[in-house]
Design a protein around this motif. Structure first.
Motif: not given
Length: 764
Positions: A24-28, A87-92
């Motif tokens: 997820x780090x690289x994708x963000x 408390x979010x549910x979001x993608x990177x």
């Protein structure tokens, strides 16, 4: 402290997979505006010069529009911290986070030496939220402007970086929605620094792919990474030494000599589970690495996984900046530090990790920026060191109408020199801006301690003929304000302590007491003695023209107020002119001085070497305006004393003079106010320490050294009063406190040799 630390166990270290971040780090990062892998630049000519096969530089001079890699960690940590807080549910993805955070009252806080704070501010701007950045005192105004340009509020703290971290932490807790995004971990604050480290792995992913592509599948043998608090180095070790990666990469860290918190921690407590204590630091052009504390999160990984840890001086980093610029690569000092470290490794044989087939990667962590050209802290030539010290304005701000610079700048330089040459270093600064420095060369134990004392302040540079800070060599002498009084003596003492220590024969310690304010109130030596510093003997390297001075005069200051009666200038019948009455005092005072010289003052002493005491008027002031009779005139006087004379004796003498005037001079009235005093000094002619110094001086000079005394006062009196046998010995030259000043080159070399010999024998 050794300049190189080598951990041979690090070859066996492998990072557990549980410490590695997900994809997820690289994708963000790829979702951030303008993302692209930073370039990997090959430096073949430097590789050839250093006898390695391939040399690459990962150029972080422009990362997502900022001049450093810090945005990688700051952006990912801010994303994770905000996501957790709300408390979010979001993608990177940055777009998703910006949409969710709008109107939620979130504000980011951080402390910084520059690039990290600017990166946090950039992330806040991308998200449209508030940001407050805390910076240490003395940060370059251009850096603060750049951070403010990202929309952040700047708060300048009175302390250093570590103090700024504390203030930012407190401030973030006082605001609802405040989130501290800091890249150093401390007790109770480790999750966000962990996310920052995760963010930095994008750099390592890029580096690995680029090196493999350039070498046909070979990993880098050595990666050299700059260290501040250690977060980037943690990411480098974690990624490069992960289990199953197939590489055998060695990690080299580099720090400033003046802020080597990781290296000092590794040398002193490499087996400790807890992070080492904060160290004292001094200024450096590597502002992003100016840290005194290792991140508690990074420490266990760096302790196990760093192969080699080095420190470098500013001057070598400046040269590396210039070398890279000549090769077409523009980076700042932090970015050039790895090349300086590589050159250090190539020039020594202590650590054998560079080979003809080595592939080396340098992490150049920042882009170019302005910085003050550094002075050379590496020299061990007493002449060159005298020139450098003379070129630093350290004029005492309390001495004249032309307020001086003070000792802060020269103290920073001296700390840098001492740290580079591996002395134990202490800074004393009870009065802000007026520091003294103590350097210690520790012996093996069981020997006597020797102190070399010298003052680092000078009198004013006003009225000097020519450039008072030139330090040029002309007619066989170093010229400039303070060259004679007494920067040549300080330089000789520093080099003598270094040379004596390098013999590895010392059992006792050498203490370098480099003190402020000797030219005025001697606050520096008083602070040093109050702090408990003591030795078995001391040499005060005042300029004695190669004479061995066994005594000097003291002094007593006093103010005499002549009391008149105010009145209109047209009514002498109603007034008494205090300034005119001061004339009676001045005539009598001059006679008092003549009587002292002729030994006609009862109770006054005559010394075999120093002769009699003296007295003079120093200042006179009185009156309010031309049209009025003055009610008061104050005459400030100084009485120089010889051994056997006390402040009480001087007070009695002055009272006797004033009482006589009150009886004999019409309308004469006065008040006496005693001021500060400093005692005279004397060490017995046959004292063993005096004999030792005289013997070494005779051997070096080729003739008997003259035993003499000084009419001036020096810190030796206070040392002696605290039980430290002391004497004065220093260079030839002239012009102390005058319009031209110089110290002869030949005498600087001779004094250095004599002091070296004295230290070796005395501390044995």
């Amino acid at each position: 402290m050794a300049r190189i630390y080598h951990n041979r166990r690090a070859l066996e270290y492998a990072t557990p997979s549980s410490l590695l971040p997900g994809s997820d780090v690289l994708a963000f990062h790829q979702s951030l505006p303008g993302y692209g892998a930073t370039p990997l630049i090959e430096l073949p000519s430097i590789a050839h010069d250093l006898h390695v096969k391939r040399l690459f530089l990962k150029d972080e001079s422009s990362r997502l529009g900022l001049p450093a890699f810090k945005i990688l960690g700051a952006s990912w940590a801010a994303y994770c911290a905000i996501k957790r807080y709300l408390k979010l549910d979001v993608g990177p993805y940055i777009e998703d986070l910006a949409r969710e955070v709008k109107g939620k009252g979130i504000a980011l806080f951080a402390a910084t030496q520059g690039n990290h704070g600017r990166a946090v501010a950039r992330m806040a701007r991308l998200l449209g939220i508030g940001c407050k950045i805390f910076v240490p005192r003395g940060m370059l105004s251009t850096t603060k402007v750049l951070i403010a340009g990202e929309g952040a509020e700047i708060v300048e703290t009175p302390g250093d970086y570590d103090a700024a971290v504390q203030e930012a932490s407190i401030a973030s807790k006082d605001v609802e929605g405040g989130i501290l995004v800091e890249d150093t971990a401390f007790k109770g604050y480790e999750e966000i620094p962990k996310w920052i480290v995760e963010g930095y792995t994008t750099l390592m992913v890029e580096l690995e792919r680029q090196v493999l592509a350039s070498t046909g599948g070979k990993h880098a043998d050595i990666v050299i990474v700059p260290v501040g608090v250690g977060s980037l180095a943690q990411a480098v070790v974690t990624y490069a030494k992960r289990m199953g990666c197939g590489g055998n990469t060695r990690i080299v860290t580099v720090e400033p000599d003046t802020a080597a918190c990781l290296k000092k921690g590794l040398l002193n407590c490499a087996s400790s589970a807890s992070a080492p204590a904060e160290i004292d630091t001094a200024s450096t052009i590597m502002a992003g690495l100016h840290c005194g504390t290792v991140s508690s999160l990074a420490w266990p990984i760096l302790r196990e996984g760093v192969d080699v840890c080095v420190s470098v001086p500013d001057i070598e980093v400046h040269r590396a900046v210039q070398e890279l610029h000549a090769a077409g690569v523009d980076v700042g000092p932090c970015g050039a530090a790895p090349l300086a470290a590589l050159r250090l490794l190539a020039a020594q044989s202590e650590v054998d990790i560079l080979h003809d087939d080595s592939v080396v990667a340098l992490l150049a962590t920042e882009g170019p920026h302005d910085y003050a050209l550094p002075l050379d802290t590496t020299t061990t030539d007493p002449i060159a060191l005298t020139q450098i010290l003379t070129g630093i304005d350290s004029s005492n701000p309390d001495l004249s109408r032309h307020a001086g610079t003070g000792e802060a700048i020269i103290a920073e330089y001296l700390m840098g020199w001492l740290m580079h040459h591996e002395f134990e270093v202490h800074r004393l600064e009870s009065r802000p801006g007026r520091p003294s420095v103590v350097g210690v060369a520790r012996g093996s134990g069981g020997g006597k301690a020797l102190m070399f004392n010298g003052h680092i302040d000078t009198v004013t540079t006003a009225g000097y003929l020519g450039n008072p800070l030139s330090g040029e060599i002309k007619d066989g002498a170093v010229h400039g304000r303070g060259s004679f009084d007494m920067k040549a003596g300080v330089a000789a003492s520093l080099i003598a302590a270094y040379q004596a220590r390098e013999t590895q024969q010392l059992k006792g310690d050498i203490i370098l007491a480099l003190v402020a304010d000797e030219e005025n109130m001697s606050l520096g030596i008083e602070e040093l003695l109050a702090a408990g510093w003591r030795a078995d003997a001391a040499v005060v390297s005042e300029p004695t023209s190669l004479e061995l001075q066994l005594c000097h005069k003291g002094f007593v200051w006093a103010n005499v107020d002549i009391i008149g009666k105010a009145g209109h200038g047209s009514r002498p019948d109603l007034a008494v002119d205090a300034i005119a009455k001061a004339g009676d005092f001045l005539v009598a005072f001059e006679k008092y001085g003549e009587d002292l010289l002729a030994s006609r003052v009862e109770g006054a002493a005559r010394h075999l070497i120093l002769g009699t005491g003296t007295v003079h008027c120093s200042l006179i002031k009185g009156g309010e305006e031309l049209s009025s009779y003055p009610a008061r005139c104050t005459v400030s006087v100084e009485r120089r004393t010889v051994p056997g004379e006390t402040p009480q004796l001087v007070e009695l003498e002055l009272h006797a003079l004033l009482d006589k005037l009150a009886r004999e001079a019409p309308d004469f009235k006065s008040e006496l106010h005693m001021g500060i005093f400093r005692p005279p000094f004397e060490i017995e002619k046959g004292h063993p320490f005096a004999n030792l110094v005289a013997r070494h001086a005779r051997e070096v000079l080729g003739e008997e050294v003259k035993l003499a005394g000084a009419s001036f006062w020096a810190d030796s009196a206070l040392l002696a009063d605290n039980g430290i046998p002391s004497l004065l010995f220093g260079v030839q030259g002239g012009g102390a406190h005058s319009s031209e000043e110089w110290a002869t080159v030949d005498s600087i070399a001779r004094v250095t040799e004599i002091l070296t010999r004295v230290a070796i024998e005395f501390c044995d």
